[in-house]
Each structure stands twice: as structure tokens, then as C-alpha cells.
Design a protein around this motif. Structure first.
Motif, PDB file in Angstrom:
ATOM      1  N   SER A   1       0.822  63.739  55.043  1.00 13.45           N
ATOM      2  CA  SER A   1       1.271  65.037  54.550  1.00 13.45           C
ATOM      3  C   SER A   1       2.465  65.534  55.066  1.00 13.45           C
ATOM      4  CB  SER A   1       0.119  65.920  54.817  1.00 13.45           C
ATOM      5  OG  SER A   1       0.325  66.432  56.314  1.00 13.45           O
ATOM      6  N   GLY A   2       3.004  64.994  56.340  1.00 14.42           N
ATOM      7  CA  GLY A   2       4.344  65.482  56.884  1.00 14.42           C
ATOM      8  C   GLY A   2       3.927  66.767  57.886  1.00 14.42           C
ATOM      9  N   ILE A   3       2.659  67.132  57.778  1.00 13.04           N
ATOM     10  CA  ILE A   3       2.669  68.320  58.732  1.00 13.04           C
ATOM     11  C   ILE A   3       2.575  67.968  60.218  1.00 13.04           C
ATOM     12  CG2 ILE A   3       0.703  69.754  59.364  1.00 13.04           C
ATOM     13  CD1 ILE A   3      -0.125  70.064  56.589  1.00 13.04           C
ATOM     14  N   SER A   4       2.132  66.742  60.575  1.00 11.22           N
ATOM     15  CA  SER A   4       2.081  66.253  62.028  1.00 11.22           C
ATOM     16  C   SER A   4       3.471  65.453  62.203  1.00 11.22           C
ATOM     17  CB  SER A   4       0.968  65.422  62.297  1.00 11.22           C
ATOM     18  OG  SER A   4      -0.319  66.326  62.272  1.00 11.22           O
ATOM     19  N   THR A   5       4.108  65.613  63.215  1.00  8.56           N
ATOM     20  CA  THR A   5       4.999  64.877  63.650  1.00  8.56           C
ATOM     21  C   THR A   5       5.186  64.465  65.140  1.00  8.56           C
ATOM     22  OG1 THR A   5       6.311  66.803  64.099  1.00  8.56           O
ATOM     23  CG2 THR A   5       6.713  65.838  61.774  1.00  8.56           C
ATOM     24  N   TYR A   6       5.720  63.260  65.404  1.00  4.71           N
ATOM     25  CA  TYR A   6       5.755  62.963  66.907  1.00  4.71           C
ATOM     26  C   TYR A   6       7.236  62.498  67.021  1.00  4.71           C
ATOM     27  CZ  TYR A   6       4.563  60.246  70.984  1.00  4.71           C
ATOM     28  OH  TYR A   6       4.235  59.716  72.303  1.00  4.71           O
ATOM     29  N   TYR A   7       7.742  62.522  68.258  1.00  4.46           N
ATOM     30  CA  TYR A   7       9.267  62.253  68.598  1.00  4.46           C
ATOM     31  C   TYR A   7       9.194  61.293  69.888  1.00  4.46           C
ATOM     32  CZ  TYR A   7      10.355  65.498  64.823  1.00  4.46           C
ATOM     33  OH  TYR A   7      10.325  65.911  63.824  1.00  4.46           O
ATOM     34  N   ALA A   8      10.081  60.402  70.118  1.00  3.72           N
ATOM     35  CA  ALA A   8      10.406  59.842  71.450  1.00  3.72           C
ATOM     36  C   ALA A   8      11.068  61.123  72.139  1.00  3.72           C
ATOM     37  CB  ALA A   8      11.483  58.669  71.254  1.00  3.72           C
ATOM     38  N   ASP A   9      10.924  61.039  73.427  1.00  8.17           N
ATOM     39  CA  ASP A   9      11.538  61.964  74.297  1.00  8.17           C
ATOM     40  C   ASP A   9      12.913  62.057  74.243  1.00  8.17           C
ATOM     41  OD1 ASP A   9       9.367  61.420  77.265  1.00  8.17           O
ATOM     42  OD2 ASP A   9       9.032  62.820  75.162  1.00  8.17           O
ATOM     43  N   SER A  10      13.720  61.021  74.095  1.00 10.52           N
ATOM     44  CA  SER A  10      15.224  60.787  74.079  1.00 10.52           C
ATOM     45  C   SER A  10      15.546  61.652  72.751  1.00 10.52           C
ATOM     46  CB  SER A  10      15.653  59.360  73.875  1.00 10.52           C
ATOM     47  OG  SER A  10      15.016  58.935  72.476  1.00 10.52           O
ATOM     48  N   VAL A  11      14.804  62.048  71.689  1.00  6.01           N
ATOM     49  CA  VAL A  11      15.445  62.697  70.669  1.00  6.01           C
ATOM     50  C   VAL A  11      14.938  64.145  70.309  1.00  6.01           C
ATOM     51  CG1 VAL A  11      15.955  60.393  69.467  1.00  6.01           C
ATOM     52  CG2 VAL A  11      13.953  61.513  68.862  1.00  6.01           C
ATOM     53  N   LYS A  12      13.950  64.413  70.942  1.00  7.94           N
ATOM     54  CA  LYS A  12      12.950  65.477  70.959  1.00  7.94           C
ATOM     55  C   LYS A  12      13.918  66.737  71.037  1.00  7.94           C
ATOM     56  CE  LYS A  12       9.158  64.917  72.378  1.00  7.94           C
ATOM     57  NZ  LYS A  12       7.828  65.024  73.523  1.00  7.94           N
ATOM     58  N   GLY A  13      13.794  67.456  70.039  1.00  8.51           N
ATOM     59  CA  GLY A  13      14.739  68.842  69.907  1.00  8.51           C
ATOM     60  C   GLY A  13      16.190  68.657  69.421  1.00  8.51           C
ATOM     61  N   ARG A  14      16.264  67.436  69.148  1.00 12.09           N
ATOM     62  CA  ARG A  14      17.689  67.136  68.269  1.00 12.09           C
ATOM     63  C   ARG A  14      17.386  66.439  66.882  1.00 12.09           C
ATOM     64  NH1 ARG A  14      21.117  63.236  70.042  1.00 12.09           N
ATOM     65  NH2 ARG A  14      19.261  61.780  71.114  1.00 12.09           N
ATOM     66  N   PHE A  15      16.374  65.623  66.849  1.00  8.29           N
ATOM     67  CA  PHE A  15      15.893  64.938  65.395  1.00  8.29           C
ATOM     68  C   PHE A  15      14.806  65.540  64.998  1.00  8.29           C
ATOM     69  CE2 PHE A  15      17.976  60.596  66.430  1.00  8.29           C
ATOM     70  CZ  PHE A  15      18.951  61.187  66.887  1.00  8.29           C
TER      71      PHE A  15
END
Length: 123
Positions: free
Chosen positions: A54-68
Motif C-alpha cells: 500500500s505504501g503506508i509502511s516504509t523502512y530505510y537503511a540508516d545511511s539514508v534515513k531522513g534524507r531519502f
């Protein structure tokens, strides 16, 4: 069989933004969790970001969190990766990925890969 085609890469200076797109054809897009991975020269492919069906849940690598930011438009069969405040260490080939479940954070969970798009960030 799902085909994934990335676009939007390029050569940019540090600090600017880029948005990558990945268009899917040949399958039911909304049934796939989607993700972005990247591979820098001489390094292994690494996870960047993933989103649920749905796109509601997301998860990021620490190296890009807050930027991507990853997002998707199921009506357009497209997933996006908005990349802000790019750094030279973000230089890599970026790959779109589709798989059966979220989080799609490991390469061995990926069922379909795109061909990749080059992102180069100069300092």
C-alpha cells in the motif's frame, strides 16, 4: 513476469536532490512490496529503502534515513525514491526491486530486479 525500468539518475553536486522512478509492467504491481538497492564500485549491493504494497509502511537503511523517501503510486504502477541532500557516498547504481513481502530489505527476498540507473554525486 514483472519488468522494472528505472529512470531519473544522473550526475549532480553534493547537497542537491534527485528523484528516481521505477515503472513496472507485466504484473499486478499492487501485490508486490517494493524496494531500492544500490551498488557502488567494488562493493556489494546494499539495501536502501522499501515500502509495503500500500505504501503506508516504509523502512530505510540508516545511511539514508531522513534524507531519502520511498513512495509508490499503484494507479501508475510506479515506485519513487526521492533523494535529498545527496552526498558523494551516495554514488552508486540504484536498482528497483519487487518481492512478495515487506520489508524487502534483503537481496535474496527480491523476485524481480530492474536494470539499474547510475547516480553520481560530486563533492
Amino acid at each position: 513476469q514483472v519488468q522494472l525500468v528505472e529512470s531519473g539518475g544522473g550526475l549532480v553536486q553534493a547537497g542537491v536532490s534527485l528523484r528516481l522512478s521505477c515503472a513496472a509492467t507485466g504484473g499486478i504491481f499492487s501485490t508486490y512490496a517494493m524496494g531500492w538497492f544500490r551498488q557502488a564500485p567494488g562493493k556489494e549491493r546494499e539495501f536502501v529503502a522499501t515500502c509495503s504494497r500500500s505504501g503506508i509502511s516504509t523502512y530505510y537503511a540508516d545511511s539514508v534515513k531522513g534524507r531519502f523517501t520511498i513512495s509508490r503510486d499503484n494507479a501508475k504502477n510506479t515506485v519513487y525514491l526521492q533523494m535529498n541532500n545527496l552526498k558523494p557516498e551516495d554514488t552508486a547504481v540504484y536498482y528497483c526491486a519487487a518481492g512478495p513481502s515487506f520489508p524487502l530489505s534483503r537481496s535474496n527476498y527480491v523476485q524481480h530486479w530492474g536494470q539499474g540507473t547510475q547516480v553520481s554525486v560530486s563533492s
